[in-house]
Enzyme design. Sequence first.
Site, short mmCIF file in Angstrom:
data_model
loop_
_atom_site.label_atom_id
_atom_site.label_comp_id
_atom_site.label_asym_id
_atom_site.label_seq_id
_atom_site.Cartn_x
_atom_site.Cartn_y
_atom_site.Cartn_z
CE1 TYR A 1 -101.27 -2.84 -109.00
CE2 TYR A 1 -99.55 -1.77 -107.71
CZ TYR A 1 -100.18 -2.00 -108.93
OH TYR A 1 -99.70 -1.39 -110.06
CG ASP B 1 -95.55 4.82 -98.20
OD1 ASP B 1 -95.82 4.18 -99.24
OD2 ASP B 1 -96.10 5.91 -97.92
NE ARG C 1 -92.33 6.03 -102.97
CZ ARG C 1 -91.78 5.83 -101.77
NH1 ARG C 1 -90.50 6.12 -101.57
NH2 ARG C 1 -92.48 5.32 -100.78
CG PHE D 1 -99.15 9.88 -95.84
CD1 PHE D 1 -100.13 9.80 -94.86
CD2 PHE D 1 -99.54 10.19 -97.15
CE1 PHE D 1 -101.47 10.00 -95.18
CE2 PHE D 1 -100.87 10.39 -97.48
CZ PHE D 1 -101.84 10.31 -96.48
CG ASP E 1 -110.68 0.29 -120.57
OD1 ASP E 1 -111.54 0.28 -119.67
OD2 ASP E 1 -109.55 0.78 -120.42
CG ASN F 1 -93.77 7.02 -107.81
OD1 ASN F 1 -93.13 6.00 -107.53
ND2 ASN F 1 -94.63 7.56 -106.99
NE ARG G 1 -99.00 6.60 -97.87
CZ ARG G 1 -99.16 7.12 -99.07
NH1 ARG G 1 -100.37 7.41 -99.50
NH2 ARG G 1 -98.13 7.35 -99.87
N1 LIG Z 1 -100.00 4.90 -112.80
C1 LIG Z 1 -98.89 4.43 -112.22
O1 LIG Z 1 -98.11 5.22 -111.63
C2 LIG Z 1 -98.54 2.96 -112.31
C3 LIG Z 1 -97.35 2.51 -111.68
C4 LIG Z 1 -97.03 1.16 -111.77
C5 LIG Z 1 -97.82 0.29 -112.50
N2 LIG Z 1 -98.97 0.74 -113.07
C6 LIG Z 1 -99.80 -0.21 -113.84
O2 LIG Z 1 -100.06 0.34 -115.11
C7 LIG Z 1 -101.34 -0.06 -115.58
C8 LIG Z 1 -102.13 1.17 -116.01
O3 LIG Z 1 -102.24 2.07 -114.92
P1 LIG Z 1 -103.10 3.40 -115.04
O4 LIG Z 1 -102.57 4.34 -114.03
O5 LIG Z 1 -103.18 3.80 -116.46
O6 LIG Z 1 -104.52 2.86 -114.52
P2 LIG Z 1 -106.00 3.20 -115.05
O7 LIG Z 1 -106.92 2.76 -113.97
O8 LIG Z 1 -106.08 4.60 -115.51
O9 LIG Z 1 -106.14 2.26 -116.31
C9 LIG Z 1 -106.52 0.90 -116.22
C10 LIG Z 1 -107.55 0.65 -117.31
O10 LIG Z 1 -107.89 -0.73 -117.34
C11 LIG Z 1 -109.32 -0.87 -117.42
N3 LIG Z 1 -109.63 -2.17 -116.83
C12 LIG Z 1 -109.47 -2.56 -115.53
N4 LIG Z 1 -109.83 -3.83 -115.39
C13 LIG Z 1 -110.23 -4.28 -116.61
C14 LIG Z 1 -110.69 -5.55 -117.10
N5 LIG Z 1 -110.82 -6.61 -116.30
N6 LIG Z 1 -111.00 -5.65 -118.41
C15 LIG Z 1 -110.86 -4.58 -119.24
N7 LIG Z 1 -110.42 -3.37 -118.83
C16 LIG Z 1 -110.11 -3.23 -117.53
C17 LIG Z 1 -109.86 0.33 -116.68
O11 LIG Z 1 -111.18 0.67 -117.06
C18 LIG Z 1 -108.86 1.42 -117.07
O12 LIG Z 1 -109.24 2.08 -118.27
C19 LIG Z 1 -101.97 -0.86 -114.45
O13 LIG Z 1 -101.81 -2.23 -114.74
C20 LIG Z 1 -101.17 -0.46 -113.23
O14 LIG Z 1 -101.14 -1.48 -112.27
C21 LIG Z 1 -99.35 2.05 -113.00
#
Ligand SMILES: NC(=O)c1ccc[n+]([C@@H]2O[C@H](COP(=O)([O-])OP(=O)(O)OC[C@H]3O[C@@H](n4cnc5c(N)ncnc54)[C@H](O)[C@@H]3O)[C@@H](O)[C@H]2O)c1
Length: 319
Positions: free
Chosen positions: A136, A282, A219, A206, A31, A165, A279
Amino acid sequence: MKLLVTGGAGYIGSVVAAQLVEAGHQVTVLDDLSTGHADAVPPGARFVEGSITDALGVLPGMDGVLHFAAKSLVGESVEKPGLYWAHNLGGTLALLDAMRTAGVGRIVFSSTAATYGEPERSPVLETDPTRPTNPYGASKLAVDTALTTFAGLYGLAAVSLRYFNVGGAYTAKDGQVYRERHAVETHLIPNVLAVALGGRDALSVFGTDYPTPDGTCVRDYIHVADLARAHLLAMEACSPGEHKIYNLGNGTGFSVQEVLSVCREVTGHEIPAVVRERRPGDPAVLVASSEKIQSELGWKPEHPSVREVVADAWSVLPR
Ligand SMILES: NC(=O)c1ccc[n+]([C@@H]2O[C@H](COP(=O)([O-])OP(=O)(O)OC[C@H]3O[C@@H](n4cnc5c(N)ncnc54)[C@H](O)[C@@H]3O)[C@@H](O)[C@H]2O)c1
């Protein structure tokens, strides 16, 4: 198994890393701490601070990769699409190339409901059209496409999990707490709870003129502990030459207004709300059909109620 968790210092990755450690796997977290927290890495895991573009150094000897690292702010992706293509698609392609070089053949990838865009029906099936409405979602869909190609060409074993979600918190058996701590928070439940805590004046709702029973968006909220469990099943089930895609949600929709009411009940706070414009992009309703993962991998949500998601998130928030 020896497993690499990219993004394991983030919200979801840290919960998965904790569950993997509890299940007896040897876990390395990679990370760059761009949005994560070093203290979210489970005590039983090895932590390497670095980018997914430099994964080759940590990959040799691994049995598989759970890939969470990404940029995931929809608004930012609209402002800086190049950043999202480079980071999410370019970064993942570099990771996939490094995996081939190191002979690591299994990957579980964090995909998203945003790959579907504005779905025509509810619940959403994996076979429904994918028409992302922002960079995204498009960058995540592009990774899904790349995984299909790599599975077909190089025998990669891949699973994409399309989260709806995600919410709640996870307390590990050693008492360590893993919770949502995004510096820029776009998710409904933590934003409502921030108002309850007094960190914000009012919640922005929103749009109240959607074609839903109370006019607010609906959701599907999945508990992070249930979501994390699916990753362990997916890692065990993935098979060479196949790329499987599964939706992950509870299959039940809750409106913004309903979530707000649950948050008011759970916290005992009034939680003022202000109505704002819709938004763009959405969808009115976004609910997953998770029947495929239930029937193929035997996954089932253990915490299907949105009240539990809210109560778990609330109980661990520092006051
Ligand atoms: N949280 C949600 O509701 C949700 C919903 C759909 C998909 N996602 C996907 O799930 C995954 C995790 O989401 P999250 O909410 O835990 O996000 P988060 O931001 O808490 O975690 C992402 C982690 O990846 C690390 N990171 C980012 N780019 C990096 C890189 N290039 N190299 C190394 N580390 C890197 C960040 O420091 C962070 O610790 C993501 O891919 C996100 O797109 C999340």
